[in-house]
Scaffold this motif. Structure first.
Motif, PDB file in Angstrom:
ATOM      1  N   ALA A 125       0.827  -1.214   0.000  1.00  0.00           N
ATOM      2  CA  ALA A 125       0.000   0.000   0.000  1.00  0.00           C
ATOM      3  C   ALA A 125       0.860   1.264   0.000  1.00  0.00           C
ATOM      4  N   THR A 126       2.087   1.170   0.494  1.00  0.00           N
ATOM      5  CA  THR A 126       2.960   2.349   0.502  1.00  0.00           C
ATOM      6  C   THR A 126       3.331   2.794  -0.905  1.00  0.00           C
TER       7      THR A 126
ATOM      8  N   ALA B  87       1.157   3.100  -3.287  1.00  0.00           N
ATOM      9  CA  ALA B  87      -0.019   3.786  -3.831  1.00  0.00           C
ATOM     10  C   ALA B  87      -0.086   5.216  -3.302  1.00  0.00           C
ATOM     11  N   THR B  88      -0.967   5.991  -3.899  1.00  0.00           N
ATOM     12  CA  THR B  88      -1.183   7.363  -3.441  1.00  0.00           C
ATOM     13  C   THR B  88      -2.677   7.639  -3.346  1.00  0.00           C
TER      14      THR B  88
ATOM     15  N   ALA C 110      -4.217   4.485  -1.870  1.00  0.00           N
ATOM     16  CA  ALA C 110      -3.380   4.195  -0.700  1.00  0.00           C
ATOM     17  C   ALA C 110      -4.248   3.985   0.530  1.00  0.00           C
TER      18      ALA C 110
ATOM     19  N   TYR D  19      -4.286   0.557   2.639  1.00  0.00           N
ATOM     20  CA  TYR D  19      -4.000   0.470   4.070  1.00  0.00           C
ATOM     21  C   TYR D  19      -5.176  -0.149   4.824  1.00  0.00           C
TER      22      TYR D  19
END
Length: 150
Positions: free
Chosen positions: A68-69, A71-72, A76, A80
């Protein structure tokens, strides 16, 4: 899909040992007796599978969190949020006796595979990820299935 790198494949397969051992000791009373004598009763049958399965679902939550880190924004946040589900599932769903706990773990690992697929579709995992996860999940589900059925 690309080939699974050697280290993740070997470590992933080695990580199946408690599931396979647990299923083997469910099937074989002689092996269960030997295992109980040498390792102790906590390390045979469903007990080793249930404890280790809870640990692995929690570990996989951390793996998904790491993905997930990458992604934005909203993706994200979704990543998370989804990443904590396996650990929470293990925490809340593994009580009530070995059969129900093994059944719930089996469904937990099947659900984890769906999460793996989502993260792969979002391009957050290595290209070989799903090949590894399908292989490992199939073996885990088969081993837990033996415990549930027998």
């Amino acid at each position: 899909m690309t080939r699974i790198p050697r280290a993740p494949l070997i470590l992933g397969l080695a990580g199946l040992t408690p599931f396979v051992w647990g299923a083997a000791t469910v099937v074989s009373n002689d092996l269960a007796a030997l295992g109980a004598e040498v390792l102790g009763p906590r390390f045979i049958g469903p007990y080793v599978q249930l404890f280790y399965g809870s640990v692995i679902l929690s570990f996989m939550s951390g793996v998904l969190w790491g993905f997930a880190t990458k992604a934005t924004g909203a993706q994200a946040a979704t990543g998370y949020t989804l990443s904590v589900i396996p650990a929470l599932w293990a925490f809340f769903m593994t009580g009530g006796g070995p059969t129900s706990a093994a059944t719930n773990l089996l469904f937990g690992f099947a659900g984890l595979l769906m999460l793996d697929f989502a993260f792969a579709q979002w391009g957050l995992t290595p290209t070989w990820w799903m090949r590894l996860r399908v292989l490992l999940t199939a073996i885990v589900v088969a081993c837990l299935g033996i415990t549930v059925i027998l």
